[in-house]
Design a protein around this motif. Sequence first.
Motif, PDB file in Angstrom:
ATOM      1  N   ALA A   6       0.864  -1.209  -0.122  1.00  0.00           N
ATOM      2  CA  ALA A   6       0.029   0.131  -0.018  1.00  0.00           C
ATOM      3  C   ALA A   6       0.920   1.182   0.105  1.00  0.00           C
ATOM      4  N   LEU A  32      -4.318   3.815  -2.487  1.00  0.00           N
ATOM      5  CA  LEU A  32      -5.716   3.720  -2.419  1.00  0.00           C
ATOM      6  C   LEU A  32      -6.275   5.172  -2.858  1.00  0.00           C
ATOM      7  N   TRP A  71      -6.515   1.711  -6.647  1.00  0.00           N
ATOM      8  CA  TRP A  71      -7.732   1.097  -6.292  1.00  0.00           C
ATOM      9  C   TRP A  71      -8.601   2.356  -5.647  1.00  0.00           C
ATOM     10  N   LYS A 106      -7.525  -0.713   5.334  1.00  0.00           N
ATOM     11  CA  LYS A 106      -6.476  -1.239   4.838  1.00  0.00           C
ATOM     12  C   LYS A 106      -6.358  -2.920   5.259  1.00  0.00           C
ATOM     13  N   VAL A 110      -8.993  -3.881   1.664  1.00  0.00           N
ATOM     14  CA  VAL A 110      -7.592  -4.139   1.221  1.00  0.00           C
ATOM     15  C   VAL A 110      -7.347  -5.433   0.968  1.00  0.00           C
TER      16      VAL A 110
END
Length: 359
Positions: A6, A32, A71, A106, A110
């Motif tokens: 990430a 993100l 994303w 997260k 995710v």
Amino acid sequence: MRVLAAMSGGVDSAVAAARAVDAGHDVTGIHLALSRSPDAERTGARGCCTVEDARDARRAADVLGIPFYVWDLADRFEADVIEDFVAAYAAGATPNPCVRCNERIKFAAVLDRALALGFDAVVTGHHARLSADGVLRRSVDAGKDQSYVLGTLRPDQLRRAMFPLGDSTKARVRAEAAARGLAVADKPDSHDICFVPSGDTGAWLRDRLGPRPGPIVDAATGETLGEHDGSFAFTVGQRRGLRLGRPAPDGRPRYVLDISPVTSTVTVGPAEALDVWHLAADVAAWSRAEGVDVDCLAQVRAHGGAVPATVTARGGELLVRLREPVRGTAAGQAVVLYDGDRVLGGGHILRTSAERAAA
């Protein structure tokens, strides 16, 4: 392992991804997109999820030679973090959106998608450590330690997490980024709440909730000392911005002691009235047996100190008895519990008590 890194566009996540590459993992970077209408540029150290951040993350991925994707989780972030934040303040609580983001974005949204796509773990740039047995520990850099905002993650989530920066100071991370040719080496850290880039949480909430005027009342006398246009603009322990009509008789400052959203009343009083000796929290994560007293350290703020406590898990709650008071603690905050530098678990505070002998 196939790991998903990430990448926020900051220095920490870029170096974390680089270290995962160095460790021999098959790394894919993702950014993100959490804002429905991202700004083009950041304002210094305020805000995140801007177009600039996405570009910085992509450039770092290019330097590392890893695939990179964006994303779009803006709708999920709105529902699970922002709306939760607004609802908590409207109910008189003081939430920590970073804790919620880790829990629900997260290491939920995710991580779930990563596992469905065949990845083995998610890598982030948090300053925390994971032991070989999956136990979360504080970072070696006490000033940058972020174990608190990860302290409510479940063991199954931690088993799929990687925190490569936990053994490094922030200064070392920046020096490493520069040596690797990462342009974000000197980029300022983001501060405050990422979706309130102005830093004025009260004004942001007023735009969402509308004005809800009410009185500011003295706890001792019941006297109305002033008016406000929304109790959501206040937090327990707040001193500044009360705009009271008259000083206390003894000349001492007043603090927010209680917020009643039903009557839109804000109650104020002296600092010592903020002392909390007992907490009850939900059980987001807990590594000890039910009904057993556990001596530990309790932390109730991301950048606050930990105090000695005894904790018992009972009836779906963590009952925390503090051996010294913490000041200005409110429902909605997270409490994270430690054995030395090891995280035992934590939860979200449901209620507090100022009584030393409270059950």
